[in-house]
Design an enzyme around this catalytic site. Structure first.
Site, mmCIF file in Angstrom:
data_model
loop_
_atom_site.group_PDB
_atom_site.id
_atom_site.type_symbol
_atom_site.label_atom_id
_atom_site.label_comp_id
_atom_site.label_asym_id
_atom_site.label_seq_id
_atom_site.Cartn_x
_atom_site.Cartn_y
_atom_site.Cartn_z
ATOM 1 N N HIS A 206 -3.683 -9.690 5.317
ATOM 2 C CA HIS A 206 -2.960 -9.058 6.418
ATOM 3 C C HIS A 206 -2.865 -9.986 7.620
ATOM 4 C CE1 HIS A 206 -3.881 -5.244 4.186
ATOM 5 N NE2 HIS A 206 -2.624 -5.065 4.508
ATOM 6 N N ARG A 313 4.213 -0.319 10.542
ATOM 7 C CA ARG A 313 2.793 -0.248 10.199
ATOM 8 C C ARG A 313 2.043 0.463 11.328
ATOM 9 N NH1 ARG A 313 3.950 -5.909 8.710
ATOM 10 N NH2 ARG A 313 3.904 -6.120 6.440
ATOM 11 N N ARG A 349 5.186 4.269 8.147
ATOM 12 C CA ARG A 349 4.114 4.421 7.164
ATOM 13 C C ARG A 349 2.928 5.107 7.824
ATOM 14 N NH1 ARG A 349 1.796 -0.903 4.423
ATOM 15 N NH2 ARG A 349 0.847 -1.165 6.464
ATOM 16 N N GLU A 447 2.187 0.653 -4.981
ATOM 17 C CA GLU A 447 1.368 -0.552 -4.805
ATOM 18 C C GLU A 447 0.124 -0.549 -5.689
ATOM 19 O OE1 GLU A 447 0.429 -0.798 -0.634
ATOM 20 O OE2 GLU A 447 0.398 1.375 -0.432
ATOM 21 N N ASP A 471 -0.124 -5.593 -2.369
ATOM 22 C CA ASP A 471 -1.219 -4.886 -3.047
ATOM 23 C C ASP A 471 -0.931 -4.711 -4.536
ATOM 24 O OD1 ASP A 471 -3.256 -4.555 -1.225
ATOM 25 O OD2 ASP A 471 -2.358 -2.802 -0.299
ATOM 26 N N ARG A 481 -6.816 -10.753 -2.323
ATOM 27 C CA ARG A 481 -5.890 -11.675 -1.669
ATOM 28 C C ARG A 481 -6.407 -12.217 -0.342
ATOM 29 N NH1 ARG A 481 -2.052 -8.419 1.649
ATOM 30 N NH2 ARG A 481 -2.538 -6.217 1.424
ATOM 31 N N CYS A 518 8.994 -3.858 0.383
ATOM 32 C CA CYS A 518 8.600 -4.129 1.769
ATOM 33 C C CYS A 518 7.441 -5.118 1.846
ATOM 34 C CB CYS A 518 8.223 -2.840 2.498
ATOM 35 S SG CYS A 518 6.794 -1.994 1.820
#
Length: 586
Positions: A206, A313, A349, A447, A471, A481, A518
């Site tokens: 992120h 977000r 979201r 995801e 994800d 990740r 996205c």
């Protein structure tokens, strides 16, 4: 020496480090060593006659923390949390140790620096010593040392979270850190840094995603930058090649300044496409939306020419604060974005917290945070918090075209509980006479492989879908990740990933449900034609990627790429897939 953690060098030596470039571009500036938001402090000299006063200021701060801890220890002894007293006493003992009581005072005297900087130098030194300890129990005491230092720093400088850097240097500052949390990076928005580099991290963490949203060069997984680079050294960051050059000579500096200028010219050319409709050569329209974190991102969205917000977000409204945003505060933020988009769609979201995005004071100690209480699982476990957010989104929906997106759906129960929660929030607002859009579309994020495989089960209840490729790849390939030791295994072109993506897009089309990507794949111009060939017509990405992707869309003929994409799907060898992809983008 500018920092206690820097490698001792008598003069400036040119050297190069290699990491993972997570945000492209070239930056040239002076290093600013960053220890973390909680211990980021100013550095300034004090006059020799002011040294005793600065030492007394440090002593007062230590005493203030001692008094605070002593009071806390006394209050917990008689409570049900009496076992906490032993932990408080450890912190009190650390404050009595010369490492805290004497050494910073000596640093103030020797370096003639402010108390905050002296404590930070000492903290760096103590941290370096802990790195050499193998005993796990003793290694754990590092957290106690850091927490004590943070308390003293708070007493010295207040608790305001900020980045301490000279304003005159800010626009050319290169942040050098061991690691950065998404909460740290979100605070960079009030500054104008040239770039940042970190020792830890992966290409799709992120933090890396946030770097791309800021449109600044960034490199992660350098491993030793925080210890090798010194404060204020001249640094070149090449985000395209994943290279950091410290103390470059004149020839190298000139070469990179030329590259920087050429990149600026290319970027200016792309701006001409801002108002052009996104459509392929054969006339197929494509929707290019932008991902945002905060209402302040709207300016970048408008500059990119994006025709909507495909991912807001919302969790970033909750970060860098000790309290939670109430309903009215959230409503104002959502309303600002919805009104700012002037009738264009805004997909919000719901709170996607967990893994490397934790709320302050609500961190969950778990071995596998990516598999734990996060996203919709967290919201369903905190129904009041979820209800507050849903009410705020629904209230804001009357100001434009709002859409609700549920993250990390995995089971039928999660889906039905989420739909019920939205229905309850609507009923409450109706009862209170509050206006909202009764027909707000509700979508789900794909995801988790389970959701991709069992997609028909979810489609019946949802109005649209959005694929979170970051994800989805992580869970499909069992790769963290954020961990640079396995980041090289993270592969968007793995045959299993491509099969899942193609299957999800095809299933959505069969059920006539709108579907978007996205995740970071949407903003990767090398994958644009592949996704178009899969049937994707809705992309959502960082604003900085929109124009480059639009350029690729405008130069693509769907009939021409169809047979090449079919070859990709038939191939099971990753290297062969990459070769075909090169032809696709030729």
């Amino acid at each position: 020496m500018a920092d206690g953690a820097s490698a001792p060098r008598e003069y400036n030596i040119c050297f190069t480090m290699h990491g993972i470039g997570v945000s492209g571009g070239i930056a040239i500036g002076h290093a600013h060593l960053f220890t973390g938001m909680s211990t980021e402090v100013d550095h300034y000299e004090v006059a020799s006659y002011d040294v005793p006063r600065e030492q007394r200021r440090y002593d007062r701060a230590v005493k203030e923390v001692k008094d605070e801890l002593a009071g806390l220890a006394e209050s917990v002894r008689a409570s049900s949390a009496s076992e906490l007293a032993s932990f408080v006493n450890v912190h009190l003992m650390l404050l009595e140790d010369s490492a805290f009581s004497e050494v910073p005072r000596e640093i103030i005297k020797e370096e003639r620096c402010n108390a905050e900087w002296a404590l930070r130098l000492q903290l760096d030194e103590l941290t370096a010593q802990f790195d050499d300890i193998e005993d796990e129990y003793l290694k754990e005491r590092q957290n106690d040392v850091r927490q004590v230092a943070e308390r003293v720093l708070a007493a010295l400088a207040g608790s305001k979270r900020r980045i301490a850097v000279k304003p005159a240097r800010e626009e050319s500052a290169i942040l050098v850190a061991r690691d950065l949390s998404p909460a740290d990076v979100i605070l960079f928005r009030e500054h104008h840094f040239a770039a940042f580099v970190t020792d830890l991290g992966g290409a799709t963490s992120h933090t890396a995603i946030m770097a791309r949203s800021l449109a600044i060069p960034a490199i992660v997984a350098l491993h030793h930058a925080r210890h090798l680079v010194r404060e204020d050294e001249l640094v070149i960051v090449d985000g395209d090649q994943g290279v950091v050059i410290v103390n470059p000579d004149r020839a190298v500096l000139a070469e990179y300044r030329l590259k920087q200028n050429q990149a600026r010219i290319e970027k200016d050319k792309l701006k001409r496409l801002r108002t052009a409709p996104a459509a392929t050569l054969d006339g197929t329209p494509v929707h290019l939306h932008a991902n945002i974190e905060l209402p302040s991102d709207l300016e970048a969205v408008r500059a990119s020419g994006a025709t909507g917000v495909g991912l807001f977000r919302s969790e970033f409204l909750f970060m860098n604060r000790r309290d939670l945003p109430d309903e009215d505060e959230q409503y104002e933020a959502y309303r600002e974005v919805i009104e700012g988009m002037k009738g264009r769609p805004v997909t919000i979201r719901t709170l996607d917290i967990g893994a490397d995005k934790a709320l302050e004071g609500q961190e969950h100690d778990t071995e596998n945070p990516a598999l734990g209480l996060r996203a919709i699982r967290y919201c369903l476990a905190e129904p009041e918090l979820f209800n507050t957010q849903l009410r705020a989104i629904l209230r804001a929906s009357r100001h434009g075209k709002a859409m609700i997106l549920i993250p990390m759906l995995c089971s039928w129960n999660e889906l039905t509980q989420s739909i019920s929660a939205i229905a309850r929030a609507k009923e409450e607002l109706r009862t209170e006479g509050v206006k909202f859009d009764e027909y707000v579309p509700v979508g789900g994020m794909v995801e988790i492989p389970a959701a991709a495989i069992a997609l028909p089960m979810f489609i019946r209840k949802l109005d649209f879908l959005s694929i979170g490729t970051n994800d989805l790849i992580q869970y499909t390939l069992a790769i963290d990740r954020t961990d640079d030791t396995v980041a090289h295994l993270y592969d968007p072109l793995h045959p299993a990933v491509l099969s899942l993506l193609h299957g999800v897009i095809r299933t959505a089309q069969q059920h006539e449900k709108p579907i978007a990507v996205c995740g970071e794949m949407a903003g990767d111009v090398e994958l644009t034609r592949l996704l178009l060939g899969f049937g994707l017509r809705h992309f959502s990405m960082q604003p900085s990627s929109v124009l480059a992707v639009k350029q690729r869309v405008l130069g693509t003929s769907l009939p021409d790429i169809a047979p090449v994409v079919a070859r990709v799907l038939r191939s099971e060898e990753p290297e062969k897939i990459r070769q075909i992809l090169e032809k696709l983008n030729a």
